[in-house]
Write a protein that holds these residues in place. Sequence first.
Motif, short mmCIF file in Angstrom:
data_model
loop_
_atom_site.label_atom_id
_atom_site.label_comp_id
_atom_site.label_asym_id
_atom_site.label_seq_id
_atom_site.Cartn_x
_atom_site.Cartn_y
_atom_site.Cartn_z
N ARG A 246 4.43 5.30 -5.79
CA ARG A 246 4.26 5.22 -7.25
C ARG A 246 3.48 6.42 -7.77
O ARG A 246 3.88 7.06 -8.76
CB ARG A 246 3.54 3.92 -7.58
CG ARG A 246 3.18 3.71 -9.03
CD ARG A 246 2.40 2.40 -9.15
NE ARG A 246 1.84 2.22 -10.48
CZ ARG A 246 0.98 1.25 -10.79
NH1 ARG A 246 0.60 0.37 -9.85
NH2 ARG A 246 0.51 1.13 -12.01
N THR A 247 2.38 6.75 -7.11
CA THR A 247 1.59 7.91 -7.52
C THR A 247 2.41 9.18 -7.43
O THR A 247 2.38 10.03 -8.33
CB THR A 247 0.34 8.03 -6.64
OG1 THR A 247 -0.44 6.85 -6.76
CG2 THR A 247 -0.49 9.24 -7.04
N VAL B 266 0.84 -1.20 0.00
CA VAL B 266 0.00 0.00 0.00
C VAL B 266 0.87 1.25 0.00
O VAL B 266 0.61 2.22 -0.73
CB VAL B 266 -0.95 0.00 1.21
CG1 VAL B 266 -1.81 1.27 1.22
CG2 VAL B 266 -1.82 -1.23 1.21
N ILE B 267 1.93 1.24 0.81
CA ILE B 267 2.84 2.38 0.84
C ILE B 267 3.47 2.60 -0.52
O ILE B 267 3.59 3.74 -1.01
CB ILE B 267 3.92 2.17 1.92
CG1 ILE B 267 3.28 2.13 3.32
CG2 ILE B 267 4.98 3.28 1.86
CD1 ILE B 267 4.24 1.76 4.43
N LEU C 232 5.36 1.70 -14.68
CA LEU C 232 5.34 0.26 -14.92
C LEU C 232 6.36 -0.47 -14.05
O LEU C 232 6.09 -1.56 -13.53
CB LEU C 232 5.59 -0.04 -16.39
CG LEU C 232 4.44 0.36 -17.34
CD1 LEU C 232 4.88 0.19 -18.79
CD2 LEU C 232 3.20 -0.47 -17.06
N TRP C 233 7.55 0.11 -13.88
CA TRP C 233 8.55 -0.54 -13.03
C TRP C 233 8.11 -0.57 -11.57
O TRP C 233 8.32 -1.55 -10.86
CB TRP C 233 9.90 0.16 -13.16
CG TRP C 233 10.66 -0.24 -14.39
CD1 TRP C 233 11.01 0.54 -15.45
CD2 TRP C 233 11.17 -1.55 -14.71
NE1 TRP C 233 11.69 -0.17 -16.39
CE2 TRP C 233 11.80 -1.46 -15.97
CE3 TRP C 233 11.13 -2.77 -14.05
CZ2 TRP C 233 12.40 -2.56 -16.57
CZ3 TRP C 233 11.74 -3.86 -14.65
CH2 TRP C 233 12.35 -3.77 -15.89
N LEU C 234 7.50 0.52 -11.10
CA LEU C 234 7.00 0.54 -9.73
C LEU C 234 5.82 -0.42 -9.56
O LEU C 234 5.64 -1.00 -8.50
CB LEU C 234 6.59 1.96 -9.34
CG LEU C 234 7.76 2.92 -9.13
CD1 LEU C 234 7.27 4.35 -8.99
CD2 LEU C 234 8.58 2.52 -7.90
N ASP C 235 5.04 -0.59 -10.63
CA ASP C 235 3.97 -1.58 -10.59
C ASP C 235 4.54 -2.99 -10.46
O ASP C 235 4.00 -3.83 -9.72
CB ASP C 235 3.12 -1.48 -11.85
CG ASP C 235 2.00 -2.50 -11.88
OD1 ASP C 235 1.16 -2.49 -10.97
OD2 ASP C 235 1.95 -3.33 -12.81
N GLU C 236 5.65 -3.27 -11.17
CA GLU C 236 6.31 -4.57 -11.04
C GLU C 236 6.78 -4.79 -9.59
O GLU C 236 6.60 -5.88 -9.03
CB GLU C 236 7.51 -4.64 -11.99
CG GLU C 236 7.16 -4.65 -13.45
CD GLU C 236 6.60 -5.99 -13.91
OE1 GLU C 236 6.82 -6.99 -13.20
OE2 GLU C 236 5.94 -6.02 -14.96
N ALA D 129 7.53 8.84 -17.71
CA ALA D 129 6.52 8.64 -16.67
C ALA D 129 5.89 7.25 -16.75
O ALA D 129 5.71 6.57 -15.73
CB ALA D 129 5.44 9.71 -16.79
N VAL D 130 5.58 6.80 -17.96
CA VAL D 130 4.96 5.48 -18.12
C VAL D 130 5.94 4.38 -17.72
O VAL D 130 5.57 3.41 -17.04
CB VAL D 130 4.48 5.28 -19.57
CG1 VAL D 130 4.00 3.85 -19.78
CG2 VAL D 130 3.37 6.26 -19.90
#
Length: 243
Positions: free
Chosen positions: A180-181, A174-175, A233-237, A228-229
């Motif tokens: 990421r945002t 969650v953090i 995506l890397w932070l989503d991974e 930015a994209v």
Amino acid sequence: MSRLLRLAGRPAVWVSGAFLLVLGALPYSAGLFGALFPDLPRPLYSRASFLDLALSHAALVGIATLVVVGVGIGVGIFVTRPVGRDFAGPIDTLTAVGQTFPPTAVLALAVPAMGYGGAPTVMALIVYGLLPVVSATIAGLNAVPRAPMQAADGIGLSPGGRLLKVELPLAAPVILSGVRTSVVLNIGTATIGSTVGALTLGSPIIEGLSGSNPAYVIQGAVLVGLFAVAADLWLDELERALT
């Protein structure tokens, strides 16, 4: 080998590759933009190299992110402890005001005190990026189930030990969503730092807008968008891995 193949198929890898490809190809694209915009005397941005712009942009966002993560997580931890619960409301209000305060206004206020360049830009990014991290930290820590915390108390962990070994690991996904945002917002927001002399990927955009040169705007906007994209995506991974 199978892991490498799976990694190569990730969207993050493809977008990062596209960003690097565009970054490397833009210095040689004068002919392309000259053909697209034949009326422009200078169709390719040349005041600074695109590599320097990208590195400076990444450095500004990186410095601001380090401060935001350290302060945001620290504040989130503080207001979820018994000693800081009374401050939760005022801190939430302050961070919300920082999010709604226009970054241009922060720059205007910071320039007289900090001068032109990267410093006021970093200050604006910090102010603008705190809310997502603080909010996500509070939400993540408050959502930790009671059972593992009771188990931690049962084996004799101190409050600090319970925080480090139980609460933060469980709240980490969650953090990270808040981080990421914040990072993605600040990659876009950093472009306006060029209005006060910071070297960013927004430099071609600002110069293009002020000089009616759409080629410059396209060159800067494509790089900022891909950057930015790719970061998102890397932070989503990483978020998926933690989950």
